[in-house]
Design an enzyme around this catalytic site. Structure first.
Site, PDB file in Angstrom:
ATOM      1  N   TYR A 139       0.826  -1.207   0.000  1.00 23.22           N
ATOM      2  CA  TYR A 139       0.000   0.000   0.000  1.00 23.22           C
ATOM      3  C   TYR A 139       0.861   1.258   0.000  1.00 23.22           C
ATOM      4  O   TYR A 139       0.457   2.290  -0.531  1.00 23.22           O
ATOM      5  CB  TYR A 139      -0.879   0.045   1.260  1.00 23.22           C
ATOM      6  CG  TYR A 139      -2.222  -0.631   1.139  1.00 23.22           C
ATOM      7  CD1 TYR A 139      -2.319  -1.963   0.781  1.00 23.22           C
ATOM      8  CD2 TYR A 139      -3.388   0.073   1.411  1.00 23.22           C
ATOM      9  CE1 TYR A 139      -3.551  -2.585   0.700  1.00 23.22           C
ATOM     10  CE2 TYR A 139      -4.629  -0.543   1.334  1.00 23.22           C
ATOM     11  CZ  TYR A 139      -4.698  -1.875   0.975  1.00 23.22           C
ATOM     12  OH  TYR A 139      -5.921  -2.480   0.906  1.00 23.22           O
ATOM     13  N   LYS A 184       3.047 -15.259   2.680  1.00 20.83           N
ATOM     14  CA  LYS A 184       3.247 -15.986   1.418  1.00 20.83           C
ATOM     15  C   LYS A 184       4.746 -16.260   1.318  1.00 20.83           C
ATOM     16  O   LYS A 184       5.427 -15.841   0.359  1.00 20.83           O
ATOM     17  CB  LYS A 184       2.705 -15.129   0.247  1.00 20.83           C
ATOM     18  CG  LYS A 184       2.688 -15.820  -1.106  1.00 20.83           C
ATOM     19  CD  LYS A 184       1.652 -16.917  -1.236  1.00 20.83           C
ATOM     20  CE  LYS A 184       1.780 -17.607  -2.594  1.00 20.83           C
ATOM     21  NZ  LYS A 184       0.932 -18.816  -2.695  1.00 20.83           N
ATOM     22  N   ASP A 217      -2.996 -18.243   0.711  1.00 22.26           N
ATOM     23  CA  ASP A 217      -3.987 -18.943  -0.122  1.00 22.26           C
ATOM     24  C   ASP A 217      -4.708 -20.026   0.695  1.00 22.26           C
ATOM     25  O   ASP A 217      -5.934 -20.174   0.620  1.00 22.26           O
ATOM     26  CB  ASP A 217      -3.366 -19.509  -1.417  1.00 22.26           C
ATOM     27  CG  ASP A 217      -2.028 -20.206  -1.201  1.00 22.26           C
ATOM     28  OD1 ASP A 217      -1.512 -20.199  -0.062  1.00 22.26           O
ATOM     29  OD2 ASP A 217      -1.499 -20.766  -2.184  1.00 22.26           O
ATOM     30  N   ASP A 241      -6.483  -6.928   4.291  1.00 19.47           N
ATOM     31  CA  ASP A 241      -7.595  -6.256   3.616  1.00 19.47           C
ATOM     32  C   ASP A 241      -8.497  -7.299   2.952  1.00 19.47           C
ATOM     33  O   ASP A 241      -9.720  -7.290   3.118  1.00 19.47           O
ATOM     34  CB  ASP A 241      -7.036  -5.279   2.562  1.00 19.47           C
ATOM     35  CG  ASP A 241      -8.138  -4.591   1.793  1.00 19.47           C
ATOM     36  OD1 ASP A 241      -9.107  -4.119   2.435  1.00 19.47           O
ATOM     37  OD2 ASP A 241      -8.063  -4.539   0.546  1.00 19.47           O
ATOM     38  N   ASP A 245     -12.533  -8.951   4.311  1.00 22.34           N
ATOM     39  CA  ASP A 245     -13.775  -8.920   3.526  1.00 22.34           C
ATOM     40  C   ASP A 245     -14.338 -10.341   3.435  1.00 22.34           C
ATOM     41  O   ASP A 245     -15.548 -10.560   3.570  1.00 22.34           O
ATOM     42  CB  ASP A 245     -13.532  -8.392   2.098  1.00 22.34           C
ATOM     43  CG  ASP A 245     -13.704  -6.877   2.002  1.00 22.34           C
ATOM     44  OD1 ASP A 245     -13.508  -6.194   3.028  1.00 22.34           O
ATOM     45  OD2 ASP A 245     -14.017  -6.374   0.898  1.00 22.34           O
TER      46      ASP A 245
HETATM   47  C1  IPM Z   1     -10.407  -1.084   4.199  1.00 22.60           C
HETATM   48  C2  IPM Z   1     -10.636  -0.461   2.854  1.00 22.60           C
HETATM   49  C3  IPM Z   1      -9.479   0.470   2.540  1.00 22.60           C
HETATM   50  C4  IPM Z   1      -8.206  -0.361   2.496  1.00 22.60           C
HETATM   51  C5  IPM Z   1      -9.639   1.297   1.249  1.00 22.60           C
HETATM   52  C6  IPM Z   1     -10.887   2.136   1.282  1.00 22.60           C
HETATM   53  C7  IPM Z   1      -8.433   2.137   0.960  1.00 22.60           C
HETATM   54  O1  IPM Z   1     -10.808  -1.431   1.881  1.00 22.60           O
HETATM   55  O2  IPM Z   1     -10.251  -0.335   5.179  1.00 22.60           O
HETATM   56  O3  IPM Z   1     -10.394  -2.316   4.281  1.00 22.60           O
HETATM   57  O4  IPM Z   1      -7.892  -0.990   1.471  1.00 22.60           O
HETATM   58  O5  IPM Z   1      -7.501  -0.389   3.508  1.00 22.60           O
HETATM   59 MG    MG Z   2     -10.956  -3.387   2.648  1.00 21.81          MG
END
Ligand code: IPM
Ligand code: MG
Length: 352
Positions: A139, A184, A217, A241, A245
């Site tokens: 990042y 990884k 993975d 990240d 999700d």
């Molecule tokens: C998160 C989001 C952020 C990230 C984005 C909005 C930059 O996806 O906080 O998980 O990737 O960190």
């Molecule tokens: Mg995110």
């Protein structure tokens, strides 16, 4: 107590769900006799539109002066062009405040299991915290862009890994005592360093913890096949990240997962893990629970107000237990409540 909170609503559903979280903090202040000064400022696309800068100087200084920061969400297709991106405001804020440890708890509510695509028997006993490194890795590495090629460099230093692993270790000590480091290491040098440093920190400083290393993975697979076996997961920025999700689907919706971003001091940044969801913005469809639960984390972790945080968490627990649902977690045929209906119910319960 008196506290100053910087409130950054941001874009899309950010102001809707963030507004609910602020209303709940007001309710907490009234019930428990606190004084919270809430300073609203611009971030993300909203800040770009008003000032050209996704993290304007005034927002920076307000956040630096606050006891805690609350952020709704940033981003949206409107800012997909060549100009500055809303997300860079959030990334710059994390970096500015040195918030290297992003804490994302995942504990599916048993009565909301129907909202998850995963079988209920697999969800049984799931209770994990992902500690995501937040100010390093790909990042923040050097980037370049030519017409036909582009690069994003992934860098980690020993110190960056040590401090986040230490944070995860402390967390695991207060839980079931297991820590899973995700990397990884079969391909990436940064991951080989990550594994070496993690092994040293945990075995030397936290010898009572059970440490396992798994490749990212495989981690993606185990999150769905045996999620209850995870306690604390520690991982680098981008893996965290992506995996969080995925993990949100165990709970049933991104709209249920809060997060805290912490550095060395008590000041933190609190935000739901979901994005700005431009498709549902302004329709009062968004689930404010992730945002409100982030407010509870703010009370506990930056202000030390445990009872108050629990009052919020218990209210959400009972609303879910009683079967109240927002659109994202409603089953077929159920009539969902709006964002503000849910927010008002939670405020009512918090007020007692
Ligand atoms: C998160 C989001 C952020 C990230 C984005 C909005 C930059 O996806 O906080 O998980 O990737 O960190
Ligand atoms: Mg995110």
């Amino acid at each position: 107590m008196k506290a100053t909170i910087a409130y950054l609503p941001g874009d899309g559903i950010g102001p809707e769900v963030g507004g609910m979280a602020m209303a709940i903090l007001d309710a907490v202040a009234a019930r428990f006799g606190h004084e919270f000064h809430i300073n609203e400022c611009l971030v993300g696309g909203a800040a770009i539109d008003a000032t050209g800068d996704p993290l304007p100087p005034q927002t920076r200084s307000t956040c630096e002066a606050a006891d805690a920061i609350f952020l709704g969400a940033v981003g949206g297709p409107k800012w997909d062009g060549d100009g500055p991106r809303p997300e860079s405001g959030l990334l710059a804020l994390r970096k500015l405040l040195g918030l290297y440890a992003n804490i994302r708890p995942v504990r599916p509510h048993p009565r909301a299991a129907a909202a998850s695509p995963i079988k209920p028997e697999i969800l049984k006993g799931v209770d994990m915290v992902v500690v995501r490194e937040l100010t390093g890795g790909i990042y923040f590495g050097k980037k370049s862009r030519e017409t036909d090629s582009a690069t994003d460099v992934c860098t980690y230093t020993r110190t960056e890994i040590e401090r986040v692993v230490r944070r995860a270790g402390k967390l695991a000590q207060g839980r079931r005592g297991k820590i899973t480091s995700v990397d990884k290491a079969n391909v990436l040098e940064t991951s080989r360093l990550w594994r070496e440093v993690t092994t040293r920190v945990i075995t030397e400083e936290f010898p009572a913890l059970e440490l396992e290393h798994i490749l990212v993975d495989a981690a993606a697979m185990y999150l769905l096949s045996r999620p209850a076996e995870f306690d604390v997961i520690v991982t680098e920025n981008m893996f965290g990240d992506i995996l969080t999700d995925e993990a949100s689907m165990l709970a049933g919706s991104m709209g249920l997962l809060p997060s805290a971003s912490l550095g060395d001091g008590p000041r933190g940044l609190y935000e739901p893990i979901h994005g700005s969801a431009p498709d549902i913005a302004g329709k009062s469809l968004a689930n404010p629970m992730a945002s409100i639960l982030s407010g509870a984390m703010l009370l506990r972790l930056s202000l030390g107000l445990n009872t108050e945080a629990e009052a919020i968490e218990n209210s959400i627990d009972s609303i879910l237990s009683e079967g109240y649902r927002t659109d994202d977690i409603a089953s077929n045929g159920e009539r969902p409540l709006t964002t503000s209906q849910v927010g008002d119910m939670i405020a009512g319960l918090v007020m007692g």
